[in-house]
Design a protein around this motif. Structure first.
Motif, PDB file in Angstrom:
ATOM      1  N   MET A   1      69.728  43.829  49.747  1.00  0.00           N
ATOM      2  CA  MET A   1      69.936  44.855  50.766  1.00  0.00           C
ATOM      3  C   MET A   1      71.383  45.325  50.723  1.00  0.00           C
ATOM      4  O   MET A   1      72.305  44.507  50.760  1.00  0.00           O
ATOM      5  N   PRO A   2      71.618  46.633  50.599  1.00  0.00           N
ATOM      6  CA  PRO A   2      72.994  47.116  50.517  1.00  0.00           C
ATOM      7  C   PRO A   2      73.744  46.894  51.825  1.00  0.00           C
ATOM      8  O   PRO A   2      73.172  46.902  52.914  1.00  0.00           O
ATOM      9  N   GLU A   3      75.061  46.679  51.688  1.00  0.00           N
ATOM     10  CA  GLU A   3      75.887  46.450  52.864  1.00  0.00           C
ATOM     11  C   GLU A   3      76.064  47.741  53.654  1.00  0.00           C
ATOM     12  O   GLU A   3      76.097  48.838  53.094  1.00  0.00           O
ATOM     13  N   ASN A   4      76.203  47.573  54.949  1.00  0.00           N
ATOM     14  CA  ASN A   4      76.366  48.711  55.848  1.00  0.00           C
ATOM     15  C   ASN A   4      77.855  48.945  56.085  1.00  0.00           C
ATOM     16  O   ASN A   4      78.537  48.117  56.698  1.00  0.00           O
ATOM     17  N   PHE A   5      78.378  50.069  55.593  1.00  0.00           N
ATOM     18  CA  PHE A   5      79.793  50.394  55.749  1.00  0.00           C
ATOM     19  C   PHE A   5      80.023  51.447  56.830  1.00  0.00           C
ATOM     20  O   PHE A   5      81.061  52.082  56.865  1.00  0.00           O
ATOM     21  N   SER A   6      79.053  51.632  57.699  1.00  0.00           N
ATOM     22  CA  SER A   6      79.169  52.680  58.709  1.00  0.00           C
ATOM     23  C   SER A   6      79.958  52.189  59.918  1.00  0.00           C
ATOM     24  O   SER A   6      80.157  50.989  60.126  1.00  0.00           O
ATOM     25  N   LEU A   7      80.371  53.158  60.723  1.00  0.00           N
ATOM     26  CA  LEU A   7      81.094  52.890  61.958  1.00  0.00           C
ATOM     27  C   LEU A   7      80.084  52.623  63.081  1.00  0.00           C
ATOM     28  O   LEU A   7      79.047  53.276  63.149  1.00  0.00           O
ATOM     29  N   LYS A   8      80.407  51.659  63.944  1.00  0.00           N
ATOM     30  CA  LYS A   8      79.485  51.309  65.024  1.00  0.00           C
ATOM     31  C   LYS A   8      80.199  51.417  66.362  1.00  0.00           C
ATOM     32  O   LYS A   8      81.302  50.880  66.526  1.00  0.00           O
ATOM     33  N   GLU A   9      79.581  52.109  67.294  1.00  0.00           N
ATOM     34  CA  GLU A   9      80.144  52.174  68.636  1.00  0.00           C
ATOM     35  C   GLU A   9      79.798  50.900  69.393  1.00  0.00           C
ATOM     36  O   GLU A   9      78.668  50.412  69.337  1.00  0.00           O
ATOM     37  N   THR A  10      80.776  50.362  70.103  1.00  0.00           N
ATOM     38  CA  THR A  10      80.584  49.127  70.849  1.00  0.00           C
ATOM     39  C   THR A  10      80.820  49.384  72.339  1.00  0.00           C
ATOM     40  O   THR A  10      81.377  50.418  72.719  1.00  0.00           O
ATOM     41  N   LYS A  11      80.417  48.438  73.143  1.00  0.00           N
ATOM     42  CA  LYS A  11      80.628  48.518  74.585  1.00  0.00           C
ATOM     43  C   LYS A  11      81.202  47.199  75.089  1.00  0.00           C
ATOM     44  O   LYS A  11      80.533  46.411  75.751  1.00  0.00           O
ATOM     45  N   PRO A  12      82.457  46.938  74.746  1.00  0.00           N
ATOM     46  CA  PRO A  12      83.072  45.688  75.209  1.00  0.00           C
ATOM     47  C   PRO A  12      83.372  45.735  76.697  1.00  0.00           C
ATOM     48  O   PRO A  12      83.461  46.805  77.308  1.00  0.00           O
ATOM     49  N   ARG A 461      90.531  60.045  76.090  1.00  0.00           N
ATOM     50  CA  ARG A 461      89.223  59.400  75.923  1.00  0.00           C
ATOM     51  C   ARG A 461      89.417  58.027  75.300  1.00  0.00           C
ATOM     52  O   ARG A 461      90.270  57.842  74.435  1.00  0.00           O
ATOM     53  N   VAL A 462      88.628  57.072  75.741  1.00  0.00           N
ATOM     54  CA  VAL A 462      88.678  55.717  75.198  1.00  0.00           C
ATOM     55  C   VAL A 462      87.622  55.585  74.100  1.00  0.00           C
ATOM     56  O   VAL A 462      86.437  55.815  74.346  1.00  0.00           O
ATOM     57  N   TYR A 463      88.064  55.249  72.902  1.00  0.00           N
ATOM     58  CA  TYR A 463      87.166  55.020  71.766  1.00  0.00           C
ATOM     59  C   TYR A 463      87.008  53.515  71.575  1.00  0.00           C
ATOM     60  O   TYR A 463      87.995  52.796  71.392  1.00  0.00           O
ATOM     61  N   THR A 464      85.789  53.038  71.619  1.00  0.00           N
ATOM     62  CA  THR A 464      85.504  51.622  71.389  1.00  0.00           C
ATOM     63  C   THR A 464      84.522  51.531  70.222  1.00  0.00           C
ATOM     64  O   THR A 464      83.337  51.840  70.377  1.00  0.00           O
ATOM     65  N   TYR A 465      85.030  51.116  69.077  1.00  0.00           N
ATOM     66  CA  TYR A 465      84.221  51.088  67.860  1.00  0.00           C
ATOM     67  C   TYR A 465      84.485  49.811  67.084  1.00  0.00           C
ATOM     68  O   TYR A 465      85.537  49.173  67.214  1.00  0.00           O
ATOM     69  N   SER A 466      83.514  49.475  66.269  1.00  0.00           N
ATOM     70  CA  SER A 466      83.640  48.386  65.313  1.00  0.00           C
ATOM     71  C   SER A 466      83.778  49.009  63.926  1.00  0.00           C
ATOM     72  O   SER A 466      82.871  49.702  63.454  1.00  0.00           O
ATOM     73  N   TYR A 467      84.919  48.792  63.305  1.00  0.00           N
ATOM     74  CA  TYR A 467      85.230  49.402  62.012  1.00  0.00           C
ATOM     75  C   TYR A 467      84.935  48.411  60.891  1.00  0.00           C
ATOM     76  O   TYR A 467      85.300  47.229  60.982  1.00  0.00           O
ATOM     77  N   PRO A 468      84.284  48.866  59.822  1.00  0.00           N
ATOM     78  CA  PRO A 468      84.079  47.967  58.682  1.00  0.00           C
ATOM     79  C   PRO A 468      85.393  47.704  57.952  1.00  0.00           C
ATOM     80  O   PRO A 468      86.220  48.605  57.800  1.00  0.00           O
ATOM     81  N   LEU A 469      85.580  46.480  57.546  1.00  0.00           N
ATOM     82  CA  LEU A 469      86.749  46.097  56.760  1.00  0.00           C
ATOM     83  C   LEU A 469      86.353  46.158  55.290  1.00  0.00           C
ATOM     84  O   LEU A 469      85.580  45.324  54.814  1.00  0.00           O
TER      85      LEU A 469
END
Length: 771
Positions: A1-12, A461-469
């Motif tokens: 399964m290929p790795e997911n390099f997309s950006l994900k919005e989070t809700k911390p 605006r507050v951006y809350t995201y999980s960025y791929p490394l």
């Protein structure tokens, strides 16, 4: 399964649950991170300790304090003293969620070679510990009596205990229970710190001439003189003077990067090139505090400097040779330590030229997840991660979370913003300076890095995201984990933000006295070297490999992947032009007669009503922009592996990209890579040559290189001018005829080039003169 390099919005759960990615404006200084509670213990000092070695005869006592909460235990440094009143003033932080004990045990011991001797202890219930919330003033410490096993008094200990959060002032310098396994000397390397880059200046040394040089040896020999200049480890030289005399002239600029405070002297050496031998005719030293600070495009007065102490001149000179120079610190430039297109600052060195701030950038570094193992310790794979963020001259480094693949930092940092076109750089690294690292000089490897351009963010605006490394390795592209960030760019005045777009991007000196691309590249390498040296000498050090990675020190090295990616970017950049040409080509073929009739009607309207052309284009652009608004990007920019061609690069090309410079390969491998480089460069050479050929054909219309073609062109110009001026044929009719001829149906003519195209294609170029 290929790795997911997309950006994900989070809700911390940041800001106490009041921030969820919207436009809330909170006043807390830590509203972009999750609140973490700690038990803080400050050990201040002790008095009247009953040390067994602190006798009247002058024995040495080695007291230290041990704090134990459940399975967590921390201890102060031990002191060597001959009095029973030691002072430590150390702070310990224990994560509240991990505390499983109902009391805090504080024990004072004396350091011994075999077993540490017990002096006394204190036990404090958790329910008796108060809570402090900044900006409340710090709690006052109290004296506690130490109790020995025989319930006798053995001295007193001054302590203060309280529950707080990461907003507490002592959080940064406190010992954390998470690093309990780290040895004492390495604790410093785990702490979070803020670093400031030294202020960098361009040092311009204009060497004009020398006077009264004394050349040893043959007096009849014509000297060949040049000047070497050195500042720190950087050495530059002038050309050999064309004046073969004892009063040579150069009038040549040498440029260095200097950093405040100015530790190094500028050393200039006059050298005579005698065949293959270089003879020093003397030198002079100039302290940079004597240099003229220039922040306007003004001329600097020249000064004469004495040249003394020639290395091969034996006889004592009765007078000194001189150098005439202009030495200035050019504060009107911005000293680039990052690439021009991905810089976090464009301000001039001279503070008087700084524009006003337009806003504030706030970054909450929440944590990371699913990090890959970076090393092995005690037979177990582990990662000790910390994060570094850079914007402008301010660097922020989080604390190191030991032995965790999902570290939580929850640290927040703030920067002033002067231009929206700037970039925030964030990198995550593995700390290899704790316990058990092998090798004489371990380095902190990069786990991943990302850039965020502020102009792509909506204000307030507050951006809350999980960025791929994303990491590029010799084996290919690899996802190293994810990092969770909260980001906010606040601009209180929209007018100031708009005004920033109207200002020149660079300081005025870059336009009035521009530096060449080669100069900027050389000076940038100097700046990177200075920053690596200065920041690595801080405590704790921001190491050279970390600084170099954040500044992209090796960006200029050859990479076939980058060459292909930039070619694809160039093709995409002219995509609009190529698509328009393809569309017009389909119009000429009359594949859709209704569309062709509409285009001809619009063309005739443009010809007969030219005043409507510009308004029509503007309205068209406006409608296109409104239509594209619904497709606007909602997420911040991040690394794109498809754009970088990281997902389609083969193993051999990866091996070439990670090869050392100079190359460590030999034989057939180097030959194959060189041939491939020649092939790619050949395609670029042909493309540039084709562009140059079209330009040369245009200029050849009136250059008379081809007398017949030039005569045809001039005759056409005269006849067209006569026709237009006489009024026999209105210009609109000519345009209508030309347009209808170009857009005629294929059935009315053969699809071959017309006469003007044939004449243009026969114009001479300079290709014939190429060797």
């Amino acid at each position: 399964m290929p790795e997911n390099f997309s950006l994900k919005e989070t809700k911390p759960n940041i800001g106490g649950g009041r921030v969820s990615g919207g436009r809330e404006k909170l006043t807390s200084s830590f509203d972009l991170v999750e609140v973490t509670h700690f038990l803080f213990v400050r050990v201040v000092k002790a008095r009247d300790l009953a040390c067994s070695n602190a006798t009247v005869g002058g024995g040495v006592c080695h007291p230290f304090v041990e704090i134990k909460i459940g399975n967590y235990k921390g201890s102060t440094k031990y002191l060597e003293m001959n009095k029973p009143n030691p002072e430590w003033n150390q702070v310990f932080a224990f994560t509240k969620d991990r505390i499983q004990s109902l009391s805090v045990e504080i024990t004072v011991r004396e350091k011994e070679f075999v077993n540490d001797e017990f002096i006394g202890k204190i036990a404090i219930d958790m329910s008796d510990i108060p809570t402090r919330v900044p900006p409340d003033s710090p709690l006052a410490p109290q004296w506690y009596k130490l109790e020995a096993e025989a319930n006798s008094s053995v001295g007193e200990l001054m302590l203060i205990l309280w529950f707080g959060t990461q907003a507490d002032e002592v959080f940064i310098d406190a010992w954390h229970s998470d690093v309990a396994s780290v040895s004492g000397d390495s604790i410093t390397n785990t702490r979070s710190k803020v670093y400031l880059s030294p202020r960098l200046w361009y040092l311009r040394v204009n060497i004009i001439e020398a006077q009264d040089l004394v050349v040893p040896g043959d007096k009849n020999r014509i000297p060949e003189v040049y000047v070497k200049a050195a500042l720190g480890n950087v050495k530059l030289r002038t050309r050999v003077s064309a004046d073969k005399s004892l009063n040579p002239r150069w009038n040549e600029d040498l440029m260095f990067v200097a950093a405040e405070p100015f530790y190094d002297h500028l050393v200039l050496t006059v050298v005579d090139k005698n065949n293959e031998e270089e003879i020093s005719l003397g030198r002079c030293m100039v302290h940079l505090s004597e240099a003229y600070i220039r922040w306007l495009p003004e001329s600097v007065s020249a000064k004469w400097y004495n040249v003394e102490g020639g290395g091969d001149v034996v006889e004592e000179l009765k007078f000194a040779s001189k150098l005439n120079m202009r030495i200035s610190l050019d504060g009107g430039y911005h000293v680039f330590d990052e690439s021009v297109d991905c810089s976090s600052d464009y301000r001039a060195t001279f503070k008087g030229l700084w524009p006003p701030a337009i806003g504030v950038l706030e970054l909450g570094i929440i944590g990371a997840s699913v990090l890959v193992p970076m090393k092995s310790r005690d037979g177990r794979e582990t990662t000790d991660a910390y994060c570094v963020a850079k914007y402008g001259p301010k660097w922020a480094r989080t604390r190191t979370v030991v032995n965790s693949f999902s570290p939580k930092w929850n640290e927040q940092y703030t920067w002033e913003v002067y231009d929206p076109y700037t970039v925030l750089i964030i990198g995550i690294f593995d700390n290899c300076h704790l316990n058990g690292e092998k090798g004489p000089n371990p380095k902190d490897p990069s786990i991943g890095k990302l850039r965020i351009r502020l102009s792509t963010l909506s204000t307030n605006r507050v951006y809350t995201y999980s960025y791929p490394l994303i990491a590029l390795q010799p084996s290919g592209v690899k996802k190293m984990g994810e990092i969770q960030l909260a980001l906010r760019f606040t601009s209180p005045s929209y007018t100031s933000l708009l005004a920033a777009y109207a200002r020149p991007l660079f300081p005025k000196m870059h336009y009035i006295h521009p530096l060449s691309v080669y100069q900027l590249d050389s000076l940038r390498q100097q700046a990177i070297g200075i920053l690596c040296s200065r920041l690595s000498s801080a405590e704790p050090p921001l190491r050279t490999e970390v600084t170099g990675c954040m500044l992209d020190a090796g960006y200029q090295l050859w990479s076939p992947r980058k060459a292909k990616a930039n070619t694809e970017r160039l093709i995409d950049a002219v995509h609009v032009i190529t698509e328009a040409w393809k569309w017009f080509d389909t119009i000429k073929k009359w594949n859709n007669p209704a569309a062709n009739v509409l285009v001809i009607v619009l063309y005739l309207i443009v010809v007969f009503y030219p005043s409507l052309v510009l308004p029509t284009l503007l309205i068209y652009c406006f409608l296109i922009g409104i239509w594209q608004y619904r497709k606007r990007p909602r997420d911040p920019t991040h690394g794109d592996i498809k754009l970088s061609l990281a997902d389609s690069t083969n193993a051999e090309e990866w091996d070439e990209e990670f090869d050392t410079f100079p190359s460590s390969k030999q034989g057939d491998v180097l030959r194959m890579r060189y041939d491939r480089l020649r092939s790619m460069a050949g395609k670029v050479m042909v493309m540039v040559g084709d562009l140059a050929t079209q330009g040369e054909r245009l200029t050849a219309l009136w250059s008379w290189q081809d007398p017949v073609a030039s005569a045809i062109f001039l005759a056409f110009c005269v006849m067209a001018a006569v026709v237009f001026c006489s009024g026999l044929v209105p210009p609109r009719c000519i345009l209508v005829m030309v347009g209808l001829f170009v857009m005629r149906p294929p059935s009315f003519g053969i699809d071959i080039p017309c006469a003007p195209q044939n004449v243009f294609g026969r114009l001479p170029t300079k290709t014939d003169c190429m060797l």
